[in-house]
Write an enzyme that holds these catalytic residues in place. Structure first.
Site, PDB file in Angstrom:
ATOM      1  N   GLU A 149       3.496  -6.637   1.432  1.00  0.00           N
ATOM      2  CA  GLU A 149       3.206  -6.813   0.446  1.00  0.00           C
ATOM      3  C   GLU A 149       3.548  -5.985  -0.301  1.00  0.00           C
ATOM      4  OE1 GLU A 149      -0.676  -8.688   1.396  1.00  0.00           O
ATOM      5  OE2 GLU A 149      -0.100 -10.264   2.133  1.00  0.00           O
ATOM      6  N   PRO A 150       4.953  -5.265  -0.549  1.00  0.00           N
ATOM      7  CA  PRO A 150       4.634  -4.234  -1.589  1.00  0.00           C
ATOM      8  C   PRO A 150       4.314  -4.259  -2.688  1.00  0.00           C
ATOM      9  CG  PRO A 150       6.710  -4.477  -0.754  1.00  0.00           C
ATOM     10  CD  PRO A 150       5.478  -5.980  -0.312  1.00  0.00           C
ATOM     11  N   GLY A 151       3.818  -3.829  -3.389  1.00  0.00           N
ATOM     12  CA  GLY A 151       3.847  -3.744  -5.479  1.00  0.00           C
ATOM     13  C   GLY A 151       4.636  -2.701  -5.983  1.00  0.00           C
ATOM     14  N   ARG A 152       3.487  -1.480  -5.591  1.00  0.00           N
ATOM     15  CA  ARG A 152       3.921  -0.254  -6.001  1.00  0.00           C
ATOM     16  C   ARG A 152       5.179   0.315  -6.203  1.00  0.00           C
ATOM     17  NH1 ARG A 152      -0.496   2.276  -7.801  1.00  0.00           N
ATOM     18  NH2 ARG A 152      -1.977   1.307  -6.761  1.00  0.00           N
ATOM     19  N   TYR A 209      -8.668   5.332 -12.996  1.00  0.00           N
ATOM     20  CA  TYR A 209      -9.146   5.563 -10.859  1.00  0.00           C
ATOM     21  C   TYR A 209      -8.383   7.242 -11.313  1.00  0.00           C
ATOM     22  CZ  TYR A 209      -6.974   1.608 -10.393  1.00  0.00           C
ATOM     23  OH  TYR A 209      -7.392  -0.329 -10.008  1.00  0.00           O
ATOM     24  N   ARG A 240      -5.090   3.027 -16.162  1.00  0.00           N
ATOM     25  CA  ARG A 240      -5.117   3.426 -14.675  1.00  0.00           C
ATOM     26  C   ARG A 240      -5.693   5.422 -14.839  1.00  0.00           C
ATOM     27  NH1 ARG A 240      -1.426   5.239 -12.335  1.00  0.00           N
ATOM     28  NH2 ARG A 240      -2.286   4.659  -9.699  1.00  0.00           N
ATOM     29  N   CYS A 277     -12.643   4.049 -29.395  1.00  0.00           N
ATOM     30  CA  CYS A 277     -13.580   4.291 -28.953  1.00  0.00           C
ATOM     31  C   CYS A 277     -14.362   4.267 -28.354  1.00  0.00           C
ATOM     32  CB  CYS A 277     -14.664   3.422 -30.782  1.00  0.00           C
ATOM     33  SG  CYS A 277     -13.474   3.501 -31.619  1.00  0.00           S
ATOM     34  N   GLU A 278     -13.645   5.398 -27.087  1.00  0.00           N
ATOM     35  CA  GLU A 278     -14.383   5.470 -26.064  1.00  0.00           C
ATOM     36  C   GLU A 278     -14.068   7.228 -25.557  1.00  0.00           C
ATOM     37  OE1 GLU A 278     -15.570   3.306 -23.052  1.00  0.00           O
ATOM     38  OE2 GLU A 278     -15.828   1.523 -24.552  1.00  0.00           O
ATOM     39  N   GLY A 324       1.310  -0.661   0.413  1.00  0.00           N
ATOM     40  CA  GLY A 324       0.391   0.195   0.134  1.00  0.00           C
ATOM     41  C   GLY A 324       0.729   1.467   0.132  1.00  0.00           C
TER      42      GLY A 324
END
Ligand code: PLP
Length: 423
Positions: free
Chosen positions: A278-281, A322, A318, A348-349, A243
């Site tokens: 549990e680090p990811g980012r 987000y 992202r 196409c969005e 986190g």
């Protein structure tokens, strides 16, 4: 600190000019720096290790952030464990050489098959997220004749995380059991022939830039460990999740790994428990970029100026998902003149918009740009929407680079589909 820098007027990844990668692999393409991955992992682990109250932590890199097996290999070679949320991620970690006893298996909806696979593999810990899941794990463990090492993921009911969609530690979120449930389930599990509760876990959200909610959650977790032990239960491990946020350029400066470790050391002082993280980012985000080419600049008479790229929301979701901010840098900056752009992809969005009203150096068709800080939750969330080939990945180490996920050809994409005789 990362290894994406301007050298001789061109953005490089370590020793490799990004234009060389674009010429060889094409765009869009993710580019990762092995030196940055190693550095981030070691800075994080060494910060923790420097506190005697913490001891030797299990740093289980969150595979979901960037799950390419070569990325995992780079981290495994530094001693990383793996935090996984599916059988596929467990398989990736094993393929990268992460020992099973450093693999944590989390996730709110593990299937019977996934649990059986994790138990047969001998993972370090299965993080249990609900009462029905304890029952399922016990059943599968009994069938296999093994004792499942479990930790209860507790929802500390603390609000944190850079966006509502990545906040996980509130009671209204689907993750984990309550404190009251944890005490009851832990006691029951410790009497079960096929369950071995070894600890408790929490993960309250992602892109957290303030240590206060983390500290509040960790203090509650400490209290839980103490109350379980007071009941005579054995608690060996406390898993504090991931986190920690990263600097996405225009956002609040996140706490450093050193600040984070000092806070953890304060909280666990005297607790005598093995800590897991549990680090990811914080490991992967700033170790990667998404390299794209400008297709053209479309100026509308009403005044909007669209920078149309060959990368789209299917490659990097992202911003659409987000409202995430990514710094956008030209690979070969020319002069100091700027213009204001809406940066968009070809999908196409209307949501296929990376940013609006962003002042950037003046750009033209054929220019290369880099989305910075795209190494986490970039390629792992990519899709083939609009039948756009899945974005490839390149790993750089010093002066070398290698394609570590190839761009599929259209024939390969179509070959995955089967004919139904009756159509
Ligand atoms: N652990 C769990 C259980 C998660 O769900 C996540 C991310 O969602 C992580 C760890 C990694 O979080 P981060 O990348 O913010 O460190």
């Amino acid at each position: 600190m990362n290894h994406f820098e301007l050298r001789d007027g061109e953005l490089h990844c370590e020793g490799v000019p990004l234009s060389r990668i674009a010429a060889s692999v094409g765009t869009p393409v993710y580019v990762y720096s092995a030196a940055t991955l190693r550095r981030h992992f070691n800075v994080f682990r060494d910060a923790l290790r420097s506190h005697p109250q913490i001891g030797e932590p299990l740093v289980a890199y969150a595979v979901k952030a960037n799950s390419n097996v070569q990325v995992l290999k780079v981290l495994a070679a530094e001693g990383a464990g793996a935090d996984t949320v599916s059988e596929g991620e467990v398989r990736r970690a094993l393929a990268a050489g992460v020992p099973a006893d450093k693999i944590v298996f989390s996730g709110v909806g593990k299937t019977r098959r996934e649990i059986a696979f994790a138990l047969a593999t001998g993972v370090a810990e299965i993080n249990v997220e609900s009462e029905p899941e304890v029952k399922l794990i016990a059943e599968v463990a009994a069938e296999l004749g093994v004792k499942a090492k479990i930790a209860f993921r507790v929802n500390p009911d603390v609000s944190a995380g850079g966006h509502a969609k990545i906040s996980t530690g509130k009671a209204e979120n689907k993750f984990g059991v309550s404190f009251a449930e944890a005490a009851r389930l832990y006691a029951n599990a410790s009497n079960h022939a096929h369950l071995e509760p070894i600890g408790v876990a929490c993960h309250i959200g992602s892109q957290i830039t303030d240590l206060a909610p983390m500290e509040a959650a960790f203090r509650k977790m400490r209290g839980l460990v103490e109350s379980l032990r007071a009941e005579g239960l054995t608690v060996e491990r406390l898993d504090l999740g991931g986190g920690l946020g990263v600097p996405y350029f225009n956002q609040p400066e996140p706490p450093t790994p050193a600040d984070f470790a000092a806070m953890v050391a304060r909280v666990v002082d005297g607790l005598d428990v093995q800590l897991a993280f549990e680090p990811g980012r914080v490991i992967a985000a700033n170790a990667g970029i998404l390299l794209a080419e400008v297709i053209h600049v479309h100026e509308r008479p009403e005044g909007r100026r669209f920078l149309v790229l060959d990368a789209a929301m299917n490659d990097l979701i992202r911003p659409a998902m987000y409202d995430a901010y990514h710094d956008i840098r030209p690979v070969k900056p020319r002069g100091s003149e700027t213009a204001v752009y809406d940066v968009v992809g070809p999908v196409c969005e209307t949501g296929d918009t990376f940013t609006r009203d962003r002042p950037l150096p003046v750009l033209a068709g054929g220019d290369l740009i880099a989305f910075m800080s795209a190494g986490a939750y970039g390629s792992t969330m990519a899709s083939e929407y609009n039948t756009r080939p899945l974005v490839p990945e390149v790993l750089v180490d010093g002066d070398k680079f290698a394609v570590i996920r190839a761009r599929p050809t259209y024939d390969e994409m179509l070959a995955r589909e089967m004919s139904a005789e009756w159509v």
